[in-house]
Motif scaffolding. Sequence first.
Motif, PDB file in Angstrom:
ATOM      1  N   LYS A   7     -12.313  -3.064  -0.773  1.00  0.00           N
ATOM      2  CA  LYS A   7     -12.441  -3.767   0.506  1.00  0.00           C
ATOM      3  C   LYS A   7     -13.336  -4.990   0.375  1.00  0.00           C
ATOM      4  CE  LYS A   7     -11.363   0.239   3.381  1.00  0.00           C
ATOM      5  NZ  LYS A   7     -11.842   1.252   4.361  1.00  0.00           N
ATOM      6  N   ARG A   8     -14.351  -4.904  -0.455  1.00  0.00           N
ATOM      7  CA  ARG A   8     -15.191  -6.086  -0.684  1.00  0.00           C
ATOM      8  C   ARG A   8     -14.391  -7.194  -1.372  1.00  0.00           C
ATOM      9  NH1 ARG A   8     -20.467  -5.157   0.404  1.00  0.00           N
ATOM     10  NH2 ARG A   8     -21.164  -2.972   0.452  1.00  0.00           N
ATOM     11  N   MET A   9     -13.557  -6.814  -2.341  1.00  0.00           N
ATOM     12  CA  MET A   9     -12.765  -7.823  -3.046  1.00  0.00           C
ATOM     13  C   MET A   9     -11.710  -8.454  -2.148  1.00  0.00           C
ATOM     14  SD  MET A   9     -12.346  -6.261  -6.908  1.00  0.00           S
ATOM     15  CE  MET A   9     -12.284  -4.512  -6.505  1.00  0.00           C
ATOM     16  N   ALA A  10     -11.280  -7.735  -1.116  1.00  0.00           N
ATOM     17  CA  ALA A  10     -10.256  -8.239  -0.198  1.00  0.00           C
ATOM     18  C   ALA A  10     -10.852  -8.806   1.086  1.00  0.00           C
ATOM     19  CB  ALA A  10      -9.277  -7.118   0.143  1.00  0.00           C
ATOM     20  N   ALA A  11     -12.152  -9.006   1.106  1.00  0.00           N
ATOM     21  CA  ALA A  11     -12.826  -9.409   2.342  1.00  0.00           C
ATOM     22  C   ALA A  11     -12.291 -10.724   2.892  1.00  0.00           C
ATOM     23  CB  ALA A  11     -14.325  -9.510   2.103  1.00  0.00           C
ATOM     24  N   GLY A  12     -11.865 -11.624   2.040  1.00  0.00           N
ATOM     25  CA  GLY A  12     -11.378 -12.922   2.503  1.00  0.00           C
ATOM     26  C   GLY A  12      -9.921 -12.943   2.880  1.00  0.00           C
ATOM     27  N   ALA A  13      -9.239 -11.836   2.759  1.00  0.00           N
ATOM     28  CA  ALA A  13      -7.813 -11.777   3.087  1.00  0.00           C
ATOM     29  C   ALA A  13      -7.604 -11.725   4.594  1.00  0.00           C
ATOM     30  CB  ALA A  13      -7.179 -10.553   2.434  1.00  0.00           C
ATOM     31  N   SER A  14      -6.427 -12.169   5.030  1.00  0.00           N
ATOM     32  CA  SER A  14      -6.090 -12.104   6.443  1.00  0.00           C
ATOM     33  C   SER A  14      -5.798 -10.659   6.846  1.00  0.00           C
ATOM     34  CB  SER A  14      -4.866 -12.965   6.740  1.00  0.00           C
ATOM     35  OG  SER A  14      -3.711 -12.402   6.126  1.00  0.00           O
ATOM     36  N   THR A  15      -5.706 -10.429   8.144  1.00  0.00           N
ATOM     37  CA  THR A  15      -5.378  -9.090   8.636  1.00  0.00           C
ATOM     38  C   THR A  15      -4.048  -8.617   8.078  1.00  0.00           C
ATOM     39  OG1 THR A  15      -6.616  -9.472  10.680  1.00  0.00           O
ATOM     40  CG2 THR A  15      -4.978  -7.704  10.709  1.00  0.00           C
ATOM     41  N   GLU A  16      -3.063  -9.511   8.042  1.00  0.00           N
ATOM     42  CA  GLU A  16      -1.739  -9.156   7.527  1.00  0.00           C
ATOM     43  C   GLU A  16      -1.793  -8.860   6.027  1.00  0.00           C
ATOM     44  OE1 GLU A  16      -2.454 -11.824   9.349  1.00  0.00           O
ATOM     45  OE2 GLU A  16      -1.545 -11.195  11.263  1.00  0.00           O
ATOM     46  N   GLU A  17      -2.565  -9.647   5.284  1.00  0.00           N
ATOM     47  CA  GLU A  17      -2.676  -9.425   3.846  1.00  0.00           C
ATOM     48  C   GLU A  17      -3.366  -8.094   3.548  1.00  0.00           C
ATOM     49  OE1 GLU A  17      -2.922 -14.017   2.154  1.00  0.00           O
ATOM     50  OE2 GLU A  17      -4.717 -13.050   2.979  1.00  0.00           O
ATOM     51  N   LYS A  18      -4.409  -7.782   4.303  1.00  0.00           N
ATOM     52  CA  LYS A  18      -5.086  -6.496   4.107  1.00  0.00           C
ATOM     53  C   LYS A  18      -4.153  -5.331   4.398  1.00  0.00           C
ATOM     54  CE  LYS A  18      -9.904  -7.828   5.054  1.00  0.00           C
ATOM     55  NZ  LYS A  18     -11.059  -7.596   5.940  1.00  0.00           N
ATOM     56  N   ALA A  19      -3.372  -5.469   5.438  1.00  0.00           N
ATOM     57  CA  ALA A  19      -2.429  -4.396   5.780  1.00  0.00           C
ATOM     58  C   ALA A  19      -1.458  -4.153   4.640  1.00  0.00           C
ATOM     59  CB  ALA A  19      -1.678  -4.750   7.062  1.00  0.00           C
ATOM     60  N   ALA A  20      -1.035  -5.226   3.972  1.00  0.00           N
ATOM     61  CA  ALA A  20      -0.114  -5.085   2.843  1.00  0.00           C
ATOM     62  C   ALA A  20      -0.823  -4.492   1.634  1.00  0.00           C
ATOM     63  CB  ALA A  20       0.486  -6.440   2.480  1.00  0.00           C
ATOM     64  N   LEU A  21      -1.974  -5.032   1.286  1.00  0.00           N
ATOM     65  CA  LEU A  21      -2.684  -4.609   0.090  1.00  0.00           C
ATOM     66  C   LEU A  21      -3.076  -3.140   0.120  1.00  0.00           C
ATOM     67  CD1 LEU A  21      -5.038  -7.699  -0.272  1.00  0.00           C
ATOM     68  CD2 LEU A  21      -3.254  -7.060  -1.889  1.00  0.00           C
ATOM     69  N   PHE A  22      -3.489  -2.669   1.290  1.00  0.00           N
ATOM     70  CA  PHE A  22      -4.026  -1.317   1.383  1.00  0.00           C
ATOM     71  C   PHE A  22      -2.986  -0.271   1.772  1.00  0.00           C
ATOM     72  CE2 PHE A  22      -7.899  -3.802   1.468  1.00  0.00           C
ATOM     73  CZ  PHE A  22      -8.741  -3.053   0.662  1.00  0.00           C
ATOM     74  N   ALA A  23      -1.857  -0.686   2.330  1.00  0.00           N
ATOM     75  CA  ALA A  23      -0.866   0.318   2.729  1.00  0.00           C
ATOM     76  C   ALA A  23       0.569  -0.199   2.697  1.00  0.00           C
ATOM     77  CB  ALA A  23      -1.189   0.839   4.138  1.00  0.00           C
ATOM     78  N   GLY A  24       0.808  -1.362   3.276  1.00  0.00           N
ATOM     79  CA  GLY A  24       2.177  -1.817   3.505  1.00  0.00           C
ATOM     80  C   GLY A  24       2.999  -2.007   2.244  1.00  0.00           C
ATOM     81  N   THR A  25       2.410  -2.600   1.202  1.00  0.00           N
ATOM     82  CA  THR A  25       3.173  -2.838  -0.023  1.00  0.00           C
ATOM     83  C   THR A  25       3.586  -1.524  -0.673  1.00  0.00           C
ATOM     84  OG1 THR A  25       2.060  -4.947  -0.435  1.00  0.00           O
ATOM     85  CG2 THR A  25       3.146  -3.904  -2.300  1.00  0.00           C
ATOM     86  N   ALA A  26       2.666  -0.582  -0.761  1.00  0.00           N
ATOM     87  CA  ALA A  26       2.978   0.718  -1.361  1.00  0.00           C
ATOM     88  C   ALA A  26       4.027   1.453  -0.545  1.00  0.00           C
ATOM     89  CB  ALA A  26       1.718   1.560  -1.482  1.00  0.00           C
ATOM     90  N   GLN A  27       3.880   1.416   0.774  1.00  0.00           N
ATOM     91  CA  GLN A  27       4.841   2.107   1.627  1.00  0.00           C
ATOM     92  C   GLN A  27       6.238   1.511   1.471  1.00  0.00           C
ATOM     93  OE1 GLN A  27       3.560   2.642   5.670  1.00  0.00           O
ATOM     94  NE2 GLN A  27       5.587   3.241   6.391  1.00  0.00           N
ATOM     95  N   ARG A  28       6.310   0.198   1.392  1.00  0.00           N
ATOM     96  CA  ARG A  28       7.613  -0.461   1.259  1.00  0.00           C
ATOM     97  C   ARG A  28       8.190  -0.273  -0.144  1.00  0.00           C
ATOM     98  NH1 ARG A  28       5.923  -4.779   2.608  1.00  0.00           N
ATOM     99  NH2 ARG A  28       5.603  -5.811   0.598  1.00  0.00           N
ATOM    100  N   PHE A  29       7.369  -0.451  -1.171  1.00  0.00           N
ATOM    101  CA  PHE A  29       7.868  -0.352  -2.535  1.00  0.00           C
ATOM    102  C   PHE A  29       8.432   1.041  -2.807  1.00  0.00           C
ATOM    103  CE2 PHE A  29       7.435   0.763  -7.012  1.00  0.00           C
ATOM    104  CZ  PHE A  29       8.084  -0.304  -7.632  1.00  0.00           C
ATOM    105  N   TYR A  30       7.723   2.060  -2.384  1.00  0.00           N
ATOM    106  CA  TYR A  30       8.144   3.431  -2.645  1.00  0.00           C
ATOM    107  C   TYR A  30       9.049   4.020  -1.566  1.00  0.00           C
ATOM    108  CZ  TYR A  30       5.023   3.810  -6.675  1.00  0.00           C
ATOM    109  OH  TYR A  30       4.409   3.647  -7.900  1.00  0.00           O
ATOM    110  N   GLY A  31       9.265   3.273  -0.481  1.00  0.00           N
ATOM    111  CA  GLY A  31      10.097   3.789   0.588  1.00  0.00           C
ATOM    112  C   GLY A  31       9.537   5.073   1.162  1.00  0.00           C
ATOM    113  N   LEU A  32       8.238   5.094   1.417  1.00  0.00           N
ATOM    114  CA  LEU A  32       7.601   6.297   1.920  1.00  0.00           C
ATOM    115  C   LEU A  32       8.093   6.646   3.317  1.00  0.00           C
ATOM    116  CD1 LEU A  32       3.904   5.821   0.725  1.00  0.00           C
ATOM    117  CD2 LEU A  32       5.839   6.913  -0.454  1.00  0.00           C
TER     118      LEU A  32
END
Length: 352
Positions: A324-349
């Motif tokens: 979270k410290r490394m992603a502190a400068g990311a936008s709300t949308e980018e954080k949502a992807a980095l922490f959950a959205g990308t994994a959920q989409r890639f794996y089709g969870l």
Amino acid sequence: MSGAAPAAVVTSGSYAPYRDDWLALHTEPALEPDLPIVDAHHHLWDAPRPKYMYEDMRRDIAASGHNVVATVHVDCRSMYRQDGPAELRSVGEVEFVNGVAAMAASGAYGTTRACAGIVGFGALHLGARARPVLEALVQAGGARFKGVRQISAWDDDPRLAPPNAERPPGLLADRTFREGFALLAPLGLRFDAWLYQTQIPELTDLARAFPETPIVLDHAGTPVGIGRYAGRRRELFGPWKNAIVELASCPNVSIKLGGLGMIVGGFGFNERERPPTSVELAEAWKPYVETCIEAFGASRCMFESNFPPDRATCSYGVLWNAFKRMAAGASTEEKAALFAGTAQRFYGLFAR
């Protein structure tokens, strides 16, 4: 057990001892505790390695204070069948993990959907003969089974040999392996790649040969810092970065941000008297994480705990604070992807 630093014993390029009493010497409250997290990569196993089972992960998640909504389990040669055809023994791990996932999905053990995605071992080196293996894995895991991993990490320095390192150099280019790899896309399956930074071009070549197959590179391409690579971090960073940027030109490839707590990275935090803070981890790892995000974009990057191997370096809560410290400068949308959205989409969870 004493509170002294764990012995600097490297039994492989991946794992070192982890101890609860040492980890307990430093704790932190969770940053952004409401941010949803999908832990994109972890393992569950029992002996002969230090045990890390569902109850251990539940305890780590609960103590962390982070909002881990789901996890992805990746093969680790755990709970393989003892008998039957050798190529089908890995189905036992998927059966085991799917049982854990069913427990988690019941809601009786908390809100985290542990093992919502399952990645197994599919014996792609068998070529076309891997098809019944893949079909058996799909049957065992049902909708939770998402793909396979066949470790190709290899180096001629024996200190970098991963556990069960029974693989040849150049596996990803092997013709028979690629015959097996060609089966993935038609079955709707993905491929997890674990290899060392020196081998990233091998994955780039594979990705270009199979543009319809979704691929994710584990552990930020595994920067190396032990054995013959020790003390060469500055020298090795440039070639690692160039290889990452080239791989990112393949639109079918995503990347996992994590695994930097493994001993192969050579950061040495596990050798200290006290465990590192999230500030210290973020400072050490940020050049790698930032490079990956710049190259792939947040929509193709996903954070991972790689627990329990990374547990040798820090606790679960401190690890996610560092991310979270490394992603502190990311936008709300980018954080949502980095922490959950990308994994959920890639794996089709959660897809049925």
